[in-house]
Motif scaffolding. Structure first.
Motif, mmCIF file in Angstrom:
data_model
loop_
_atom_site.group_PDB
_atom_site.id
_atom_site.type_symbol
_atom_site.label_atom_id
_atom_site.label_comp_id
_atom_site.label_asym_id
_atom_site.label_seq_id
_atom_site.Cartn_x
_atom_site.Cartn_y
_atom_site.Cartn_z
ATOM 1 N N ARG A 9 61.335 48.563 -13.924
ATOM 2 C CA ARG A 9 62.014 48.140 -12.689
ATOM 3 C C ARG A 9 63.519 48.354 -12.798
ATOM 4 N N PHE A 10 64.104 47.955 -13.911
ATOM 5 C CA PHE A 10 65.545 48.152 -14.079
ATOM 6 C C PHE A 10 65.882 49.634 -14.247
ATOM 7 N N ALA A 11 64.974 50.407 -14.821
ATOM 8 C CA ALA A 11 65.207 51.845 -14.943
ATOM 9 C C ALA A 11 65.240 52.493 -13.566
ATOM 10 N N LEU B 259 56.749 49.091 -6.244
ATOM 11 C CA LEU B 259 57.750 50.150 -6.432
ATOM 12 C C LEU B 259 58.421 50.495 -5.107
ATOM 13 N N SER B 260 57.635 50.655 -4.064
ATOM 14 C CA SER B 260 58.197 50.974 -2.751
ATOM 15 C C SER B 260 59.050 49.828 -2.230
ATOM 16 N N GLN B 261 58.605 48.594 -2.456
ATOM 17 C CA GLN B 261 59.395 47.431 -2.047
ATOM 18 C C GLN B 261 60.722 47.396 -2.793
ATOM 19 N N LEU B 262 60.697 47.724 -4.075
ATOM 20 C CA LEU B 262 61.912 47.698 -4.881
ATOM 21 C C LEU B 262 62.933 48.709 -4.368
ATOM 22 N N VAL B 263 62.492 49.933 -4.098
ATOM 23 C CA VAL B 263 63.418 50.958 -3.608
ATOM 24 C C VAL B 263 63.951 50.571 -2.233
ATOM 25 N N SER B 264 63.093 50.016 -1.384
ATOM 26 C CA SER B 264 63.517 49.576 -0.051
ATOM 27 C C SER B 264 64.524 48.438 -0.150
ATOM 28 N N PHE B 265 64.262 47.480 -1.044
ATOM 29 C CA PHE B 265 65.197 46.373 -1.233
ATOM 30 C C PHE B 265 66.551 46.873 -1.705
ATOM 31 N N LEU B 266 66.554 47.820 -2.645
ATOM 32 C CA LEU B 266 67.817 48.344 -3.156
ATOM 33 C C LEU B 266 68.609 49.058 -2.070
#
Length: 222
Positions: free
Chosen positions: A61-63, A181-188
């Motif tokens: 996740r951090f990567a 993964l998709s949620q993480l990219v969207s959140f960022l």
């Protein structure tokens, strides 16, 4: 247990907003939005129970977050997420590979093709990114596939397809982890847009405050 109020607000931290600053009061006026964004960060990066080793791990996740921050050209966020990556035991080789891949994937975007029709006039070709062989040996199949997917979502969102999801499945990603993964990219994408806006406001506010306290301004006010 980590709660939204038990650690500094990440957006404030990235934007350089400290308690007592004028923008701190502005942010406090949107308390629910502030809370919800912090809760989203904690759910993704500081969950109460760390994900299992065969899932979307915190290192991964951090990567991905470091990679996305680099793609957005956000130095503060890059340092923040790279520090998080290192704190979770990532090797220097892995961190360097992330930086090298972000440089190779640098683009402007958004690119992609719309379904044939009126919007086709806005089709824009662009970089088709893939992880280098050298980096793939360091990142492994799962993380390599994650970076390709993150790059797709950042620069080619209109090209998202079943084939792109299948590439993740083929690399060992579960459907649940693909959603995360998709949620993480969207959140960022949301987080970094807010940070950029706040940084602009902070520079303007700090400039106005400095101008108001200058000798010339004080002389005019006297």
């Amino acid at each position: 247990m980590t709660t939204p109020l038990s650690r500094p607000d990440v957006i404030d931290q990235l934007a350089g907003i400290v308690p007592g600053h004028a923008l701190d009061a502005t942010r406090a006026g949107r308390a629910q939005a502030r809370l919800h964004s912090q809760q989203s960060y904690l759910a993704l990066f500081e969950p109460a129970s760390p994900p299992p080793a065969d899932a979307f791990t915190l290192v991964q996740r951090f990567a991905v977050a470091t990679f996305v921050a680099l793609l957005h050209g956000q130095s503060q966020a890059t340092r923040f997420y790279a520090d998080g990556l290192a704190s979770h035991g990532a090797s220097r080789e892995l961190i360097n590979a992330i930086a090298a891949e972000a440089a190779a994937g640098d683009a402007s975007g958004p690119y992609g093709r719309y379904p044939e029709g009126p919007l086709s006039v806005e089709d824009a070709p662009g970089l088709s990114y893939g992880v280098s062989k050298a980096s793939a040996g360091v990142l492994g199949a799962r993380l390599s596939a994650a970076l390709v997917h993150a790059h797709l979502l950042v620069f080619h969102p209109r090209d998202a397809s079943a084939q792109a999801l299948q590439a993740l499945l083929d690399a060992g990603w579960s459907e649940t982890d693909i959603v995360t993964l998709s949620q993480l990219v969207s959140f960022l994408a949301f987080q970094l847009r807010v940070v950029v806006g706040l940084q602009v406001l902070k520079r303007s506010s700090d400039h106005d405050e400095a101008a108001a306290s200058s000798p010339a301004a004080e002389a005019l006010a006297s």
